[in-house]
Write an enzyme that holds these catalytic residues in place. Sequence first.
Site, PDB file in Angstrom:
ATOM      1  N   HIS A 181      -6.779  -6.084   3.480  1.00 38.51           N
ATOM      2  CA  HIS A 181      -7.501  -6.164   2.207  1.00 38.51           C
ATOM      3  C   HIS A 181      -7.871  -7.601   1.901  1.00 38.51           C
ATOM      4  O   HIS A 181      -7.320  -8.233   1.007  1.00 38.51           O
ATOM      5  CB  HIS A 181      -6.647  -5.556   1.085  1.00 38.51           C
TER       6      HIS A 181
ATOM      7  N   HIS B  64      -1.549  -0.367   8.010  1.00 34.07           N
ATOM      8  CA  HIS B  64      -1.111   0.699   7.107  1.00 34.07           C
ATOM      9  C   HIS B  64      -0.749   1.989   7.847  1.00 34.07           C
ATOM     10  O   HIS B  64      -0.056   2.840   7.309  1.00 34.07           O
ATOM     11  CB  HIS B  64      -2.245   1.070   6.150  1.00 34.07           C
TER      12      HIS B  64
ATOM     13  N   GLU C   6      -1.504   3.533   3.172  1.00 32.49           N
ATOM     14  CA  GLU C   6      -0.196   3.612   3.847  1.00 32.49           C
ATOM     15  C   GLU C   6       0.506   4.912   3.467  1.00 32.49           C
ATOM     16  O   GLU C   6       1.080   5.603   4.317  1.00 32.49           O
ATOM     17  CB  GLU C   6       0.681   2.412   3.448  1.00 32.49           C
TER      18      GLU C   6
ATOM     19  N   THR D 146       5.960   0.569   1.529  1.00 32.83           N
ATOM     20  CA  THR D 146       6.610  -0.713   1.851  1.00 32.83           C
ATOM     21  C   THR D 146       6.404  -1.785   0.785  1.00 32.83           C
ATOM     22  O   THR D 146       7.156  -2.755   0.736  1.00 32.83           O
ATOM     23  CB  THR D 146       6.075  -1.266   3.193  1.00 32.83           C
TER      24      THR D 146
ATOM     25  N   SER E 245      -6.335  -5.758  -2.830  1.00 34.47           N
ATOM     26  CA  SER E 245      -5.050  -5.723  -2.133  1.00 34.47           C
ATOM     27  C   SER E 245      -3.936  -5.312  -3.096  1.00 34.47           C
ATOM     28  O   SER E 245      -3.711  -5.941  -4.132  1.00 34.47           O
ATOM     29  CB  SER E 245      -4.765  -7.103  -1.533  1.00 34.47           C
TER      30      SER E 245
ATOM     31  N   ASN F 236      -0.639  -5.379  -2.683  1.00 34.37           N
ATOM     32  CA  ASN F 236       0.515  -6.267  -2.833  1.00 34.37           C
ATOM     33  C   ASN F 236       0.137  -7.529  -3.607  1.00 34.37           C
ATOM     34  O   ASN F 236       0.958  -8.085  -4.333  1.00 34.37           O
ATOM     35  CB  ASN F 236       1.162  -6.547  -1.477  1.00 34.37           C
TER      36      ASN F 236
ATOM     37  N   SER G 260      -2.101 -10.353   2.678  1.00 29.93           N
ATOM     38  CA  SER G 260      -3.337 -10.359   3.462  1.00 29.93           C
ATOM     39  C   SER G 260      -4.201 -11.581   3.151  1.00 29.93           C
ATOM     40  O   SER G 260      -5.396 -11.571   3.382  1.00 29.93           O
ATOM     41  CB  SER G 260      -4.114  -9.065   3.187  1.00 29.93           C
TER      42      SER G 260
HETATM   43 FE1  F3S Z   1       4.433  -4.519   7.652  1.00 31.90          FE
HETATM   44 FE2  F3S Z   1       5.773  -5.450   5.650  1.00 31.90          FE
HETATM   45 FE3  F3S Z   1       3.481  -6.437   6.211  1.00 31.90          FE
HETATM   46  S1  F3S Z   1       5.528  -3.364   6.208  1.00 31.90           S
HETATM   47  S2  F3S Z   1       2.355  -4.810   7.107  1.00 31.90           S
HETATM   48  S3  F3S Z   1       5.287  -6.525   7.490  1.00 31.90           S
HETATM   49  S4  F3S Z   1       4.272  -6.087   4.221  1.00 31.90           S
END
Ligand code: F3S
Length: 703
Positions: A43, A76, A128, A163, A219, A221, A263
Site C-alpha cells: 500500500h 497479504h 489479508e 497481523t 495502508s 497499518n 509499507s
Molecule cells: Fe508480515 Fe508482519 Fe509485515 S505479518 S507483512 S512482517 S507486518
Amino acid sequence: MIKVAEHAGFCFGVKEALRKTEETIEKYRGQDVEIYTCGPLIHNRIVTGELKEKGVFEIQSPDEAVSGSIVIIRSHGEPEEFYREAEKLGLQIVDATCPYVSKIHRLVKDASAEGRNILVVGDAGHPEVLGTVGWAGSRCQVIDSLDMARKVDFDHITMVAQTTITEELWRSVADYFQSCKEDFTAIHTICSATTERQKSCEKLAGESDLMVVIGDRKSANSTKLFEIASKNCEKTYFVENPTDLPLKEIIKCDRIGVAAGASTPERIIKEVIATMSEVLTENKEMMSQDAAVNTAVEEDEDEEMNMMNDFLEQIDKSLRLPNRGEIVEGEIVQVTSREIVVNLGCKKDGVIPKDELVLEGEQDLNVLYKEGDVIQAKVIKTDDGDGNILLSRKKLEVIEHWDEINDALDNKLVVNAKVVKEVKGGVIAMYKEVSGFIPMSQLSDKFVEKADEFIGKTLPVKVSRVDQKRNKAVFSHKAYLAEEKQKKVQEVWDALHVGDVVEGVVMRFTDYGAFVDIGGIDGLLHISEISWGKLKHPQEALEIGQKVQVKILSMNSEKGKISLGLKQNQPEPWMIIDEKYQVGQVIEGKVVQIKEYGAFVELEPGLDGLVHISEIAHKRVTNIADELTVGQEVSAKILEIDKERRRISLSIKETIEPSLMEEAAEAVSEAIEKGKEMIAEVAEDVAEKVADVVEDIKEKIED
Ligand code: F3S
C-alpha cells in the site's frame, strides 16, 4: 529536535515481497511475459508506480491475466481457491505471501479440518483477512470489536488475528471468550513487527509536541499508527511525502516525532526528515536575525508577522521538491563527461546521468550541452542517494516516442527499429527508446530458422500492436516487406500494356503452362501459347530460370492476372509457307503421330504433313507401326500443299528407290490382288446362274 520511532518503515514481509518481485522482473527482462500483482503489491503508490514503470501491472482477479503470464502473490496472501484458479488458467505463481501470514493460513486450515469454528479478529474487507478466510473452510467468522464478539453464539472456537490489529483489541476479545467459552483456543498472530511499531509510535507520540506519521493513506497499518499517535499527541499529521508537511506548525515545535508504516520506503522517510531539518535550521537563523533587528528598532508585531509569512512562503517554494514522474525545467549549471547538473530552483539540484540522455553513439556531453542552457527532464527519483534529484531525458523523450509509435499504428506508417537481442519466440527491437517485440514469423517473408542473424540490424517495420500501459509494442518486418512488394507490383502493373513484349524469367511449371516473372509479377504462359507446334508439357520447350521475351496477351486487373504468349514472337508458319516450302521439295521431319491411314510428320513446329499409308514404302504396308515410330526422323517429298484446308501431303516412298525384291513383291501382290478380283467375279456369275436354274425348277414343279 526530530526523533524517529524505533521501528519505522518496511517490515520483513514487505521487504521480501519486493525482493521477490525485483528478482522476477530481472529474470523475465526482455521476454514477452506479462507480470502482474493481484491488487497493489504494497500500500504505497510511490512504490507501485515504480513497479508499473518496470512492467509490473495490477489486476483484480486472475482471469484478467493472459495465460502463461506471471502473477505475484503479495505479502497479504490469497485464498486457497486463488491458487487452483491460477493453475486452471495456466498462470505461473510467484508466491510472496509473508511467512507469518502463510502460518495463519496453515493454522486455520488445520483447525477447520478438525471440525472447529474459526474466528478471525480483523477487518473483514482487508485483503489479508479475505485471504485467511479463504483457507478456513465454511465455519469461519470475522469479528472486529468486542460488540461483535458478544454476538458469537457457538463453541469449539479457534481464534486468530489479522497481523496488524492492535494488542488492545485482541486482548479485549480474547479475555471475553476466555471468560465465557469452554472450548476456546486463541492463537496470537499479531505480527511482532506491528506490535513493536505501534508501541514505539505510542511512546514517541507521548513525548512529542508534534507527530508526523508517514505512509500511504490506503495502508491499514499506517492509518492505525496515525490513530495511536493522535491519541497520544494532539498535533499529529499524516503525510505521504515531504510536500504534505505542515511547515508552519513544525517551526513552532521543539520536539518532533516521526513514525512510518510497514509499507513506507526508507527514502521517503529520509526525504521527510531532511525537509523538516532544513526548515528548522533556516527558521532558527531567521529568528536570530529578527532578534537583532528587534533590539535596534521599536517592536512592530504586525511587521514581524508579515515577515514571518513571507519567509514561510519562500521556504515553501524552495522546499517544494518535484514529485517522481513530474516534468521539470531548469538551467544547466555543470556539464561533465558523465552527467549534467541542473538548477531546478529548489533546494536540490537535478542530475541527468549520461545513460539517461538520448545520445547517438559516443557523443560528447560537453559538445551537446553547455552551462546556461535550459533543459527539460523527467524526475526519476527525488533522491539519487547523493542528495540530488535524479532526472532523465530518455524518460521524457520516451513519451514522444510512444506518440510516434501510436501514430505509426494509427496511420500505418513504417518506422525503423534496431534489433538488440534475441528472446524466446523472436527478437526485441528498439525504436528510439521504445522497445518492441518482433515474433520470429514476422522477421522476414521467408522462413527464419535463427533470429540471431538479425541482431544489430536496423529493420523497417510496421507497428502491429501497442499496449502503452504495459510498455509493450509488437512490430512486423514481414508486413513491411509485403507492403513494399505490393507497391512494386502496382508500379509494374501500371507500366505494362497488352501487346507489350517484355523480358521474363521462367519460374515454375504446371501441366497447363509456365509462370513467368515479369519484374515482380507472375504471368501465365499457357502451354498453347508457348509454341506454334503441339507440346505435351511446357518443359519440352522451356527451362526453369530461362530468360524469355514474352508478349502480354491480356491483363485482368480485378483478378490480378496476366496472360503471356511466347509463340507470338515468331510468324505463324502457314503465313510464310510459300517462302519456305514448295511441291516436289524433299524435307526432313519428325514423325509426331501415327494413325491407321498414315503418319504425320512435323516439318517445323506448327507445320505437319500427312504421309498416307500407301506413300510410306514401295511395298504394301498393312501396319504403319512396323515401318515407322513416333519421334523418328524421316525424309519426305511434298506432294501437295493445300493452303485453304491447311493440309500438306507427303511421300516417304518417293524419296527412296525401290529394290528388285520390292518391285517383284509389289508385282506379285498386285497379281494376287487381280487374281482375287477375277475369282470373285467368276463366283458371282456362277451364283447367279445357279439361282436362275433353281427358280426354273421351282416353277416347273408348281405347274
Ligand atoms: Fe508480515 Fe508482519 Fe509485515 S505479518 S507483512 S512482517 S507486518
